[in-house]
Design an enzyme around this catalytic site. Structure first.
Site, PDB file in Angstrom:
ATOM      1  N   ASP A  25       4.040  -6.162   3.559  1.00 53.12           N
ATOM      2  CA  ASP A  25       3.927  -5.009   4.458  1.00 53.12           C
ATOM      3  C   ASP A  25       5.066  -5.113   5.465  1.00 53.12           C
ATOM      4  O   ASP A  25       5.824  -6.077   5.471  1.00 53.12           O
ATOM      5  CB  ASP A  25       2.563  -5.013   5.135  1.00 53.12           C
ATOM      6  CG  ASP A  25       2.061  -3.622   5.495  1.00 53.12           C
ATOM      7  OD1 ASP A  25       2.911  -2.738   5.734  1.00 53.12           O
ATOM      8  OD2 ASP A  25       0.839  -3.422   5.537  1.00 53.12           O
ATOM      9  N   HIS A  46       5.262   3.465  12.464  1.00 56.03           N
ATOM     10  CA  HIS A  46       4.326   4.581  12.641  1.00 56.03           C
ATOM     11  C   HIS A  46       4.950   5.760  13.372  1.00 56.03           C
ATOM     12  O   HIS A  46       4.241   6.591  13.939  1.00 56.03           O
ATOM     13  CB  HIS A  46       3.033   4.130  13.329  1.00 56.03           C
ATOM     14  CG  HIS A  46       2.121   3.369  12.424  1.00 56.03           C
ATOM     15  ND1 HIS A  46       0.792   3.156  12.713  1.00 56.03           N
ATOM     16  CD2 HIS A  46       2.335   2.793  11.212  1.00 56.03           C
ATOM     17  CE1 HIS A  46       0.229   2.472  11.728  1.00 56.03           C
ATOM     18  NE2 HIS A  46       1.155   2.238  10.809  1.00 56.03           N
ATOM     19  N   HIS A  48       0.816  -1.217   0.000  1.00 51.61           N
ATOM     20  CA  HIS A  48       0.000   0.000   0.000  1.00 51.61           C
ATOM     21  C   HIS A  48       0.847   1.263   0.000  1.00 51.61           C
ATOM     22  O   HIS A  48       1.904   1.322   0.629  1.00 51.61           O
ATOM     23  CB  HIS A  48      -0.989   0.004   1.170  1.00 51.61           C
ATOM     24  CG  HIS A  48      -0.372   0.083   2.533  1.00 51.61           C
ATOM     25  ND1 HIS A  48      -0.166   1.273   3.190  1.00 51.61           N
ATOM     26  CD2 HIS A  48       0.054  -0.881   3.388  1.00 51.61           C
ATOM     27  CE1 HIS A  48       0.366   1.045   4.374  1.00 51.61           C
ATOM     28  NE2 HIS A  48       0.518  -0.257   4.523  1.00 51.61           N
ATOM     29  N   GLU A  84      -5.125   1.058   3.162  1.00 49.13           N
ATOM     30  CA  GLU A  84      -4.762   0.032   4.139  1.00 49.13           C
ATOM     31  C   GLU A  84      -4.726   0.571   5.554  1.00 49.13           C
ATOM     32  O   GLU A  84      -5.147  -0.116   6.497  1.00 49.13           O
ATOM     33  CB  GLU A  84      -3.397  -0.559   3.769  1.00 49.13           C
ATOM     34  CG  GLU A  84      -3.047  -1.844   4.524  1.00 49.13           C
ATOM     35  CD  GLU A  84      -2.429  -1.617   5.899  1.00 49.13           C
ATOM     36  OE1 GLU A  84      -2.356  -2.573   6.684  1.00 49.13           O
ATOM     37  OE2 GLU A  84      -2.024  -0.466   6.182  1.00 49.13           O
ATOM     38  N   GLU A  85      -4.216   1.786   5.735  1.00 50.94           N
ATOM     39  CA  GLU A  85      -4.072   2.328   7.093  1.00 50.94           C
ATOM     40  C   GLU A  85      -5.411   2.532   7.783  1.00 50.94           C
ATOM     41  O   GLU A  85      -5.461   2.682   9.009  1.00 50.94           O
ATOM     42  CB  GLU A  85      -3.298   3.648   7.060  1.00 50.94           C
ATOM     43  CG  GLU A  85      -1.836   3.535   6.625  1.00 50.94           C
ATOM     44  CD  GLU A  85      -0.974   2.764   7.612  1.00 50.94           C
ATOM     45  OE1 GLU A  85      -1.460   2.376   8.691  1.00 50.94           O
ATOM     46  OE2 GLU A  85       0.204   2.529   7.296  1.00 50.94           O
TER      47      GLU A  85
END
Length: 351
Positions: free
Chosen positions: A243, A323, A71, A222-223
């Site tokens: 991922d 993140h 993604h 996706e997030e």
């Protein structure tokens, strides 16, 4: 060891992609970059209604399909409120605590396409003014954007064209080191997109025909949980999400291997596919780690939850400080790329 999928081009694609703002809901420019890259290789692509990009490589067997995804959408924010002093209050896009972006430079994109820069700060920033600045809660109420324009009121900010709902993206801060590290925000999951693109280029350059028709979905939601849960052909048997591998206390994943996920918050991944990926890694002498991610879900798990009857798996490069201020190493990118390369040439599992 000599890698098949490795080198400076992966790093350059990562650099290009992380410098294209693409928070979930506003990833069109990053999708355009990928679309252009694939079209130059002569790969057939199409956009889905959600804005993702689907590329297909025909294989020898068209009765069974493979489906891989990565993604381009990232964490970000959106303008929730224009405050009376002209600063911006935000709402998050994706999952992260505010302290992970405090002090970060950012970009505000207006609906007209104009952009402004700013800095994400807690309201009580100055220690010369706020005695308890370090103890103040990092919350939706206290975090704000200081815009790099001469504004002191809500009306002056609105006059710039900034309004509620405008997207806010975080500067990536991309850096490479002589020791092989890649440091940047948004390695989740633009590092994996770069790996997939490079694998596709190698397949094309070598004139290879895959054993099965294979689809590559570059997803854009996706997030927020639903990037890869559609546009899956009825013939699809295996679905592999590419991922990040999350690093931290109690985790096996590191920055120098490919991470193979056994289980995440959605539950176990397909046991047979996991063992198949491990067998490939061992056959081709790739460094890997099997791991469990307790607070994680992928496009593959989203597809299974949507009701698709699939053999699903998850692999990816190890990413430190996910993140937040992310980092990986070229070795991890190479081992991940090689595993994908060999996986695409292997036999599909029998149910």
């Amino acid at each position: 060891m000599t890698h098949v999928v490795c080198g400076s081009e992966i790093i350059q694609i990562i650099r290009d992609l992380v410098n294209i703002p693409s928070p979930s809901g506003n990833a069109g420019k990053a999708i355009q970059y990928v679309e252009t890259y694939l079209k130059e290789l002569g790969i057939k692509t199409k956009r889905n209604n959600k804005g993702g990009l689907l590329a297909t490589i025909p294989g020898k067997d068209d009765t069974k399909h493979r489906f891989l995804t990565a993604h381009v959408d990232t964490l970000g924010a959106m303008v929730k409120e224009i405050k009376s002093d002209g600063r911006l209050r935000l709402t998050k896009i994706g999952g992260f605590p505010w302290n992970m972006v405090e002090g970060e430079y950012c970009q505000i994109e207006t609906a007209s396409g104009k952009t402004y820069t700013g800095t994400i700060l807690i309201h009580q920033t100055s220690t010369h003014v706020y005695r308890d600045a370090g103890k103040a809660e990092r919350s939706d109420e206290n975090i704000e954007v200081r815009i790099d324009e001469k504004v002191t009121s809500k009306e002056e900010t609105e006059a710039l064209g900034i309004q509620v709902g405008d997207f806010v993206s975080f500067d990536p801060g991309f850096v490479t080191t002589d020791s092989g590290f890649v440091k940047s925000r948004h390695l989740d999951d633009k590092a994996s997109v770069a790996i997939l693109l490079h694998v596709i280029k190698i397949l094309k350059e070598r004139g290879m025909t895959l054993p099965y028709t294979t689809h590559f979905l570059i997803s854009n939601n996706e997030e927020i949980g639903f990037g890869g849960n559609s546009n899956i052909t009825p013939e699809t048997v295996e679905y592999l999400a590419v991922d990040m591998g999350a690093i931290g206390d109690g985790q096996a994943t590191d920055e120098y291997t490919v991470s193979i996920c056994a289980k995440d918050a959605s539950g176990p991944y397909h046991y047979g596919l996991r063992k198949h990926l491990v067998a490939l890694a061992e056959k081709y002498q790739l460094n890997y780690k099997i791991d469990i991610y307790p607070y994680y879900a992928s496009d593959a798990s989203a597809a299974v939850r949507a009701g698709y009857d699939l053999i699903h798996g998850l692999i990816g490069p190890g990413i430190d400080a996910s993140h937040a201020f992310e980092r990986t190493h070229q070795e991890s990118l190479c081992h991940t790329g090689d595993l994908i390369y060999y996986y695409l040439q292997s036999e599909i599992l029998e149910a």
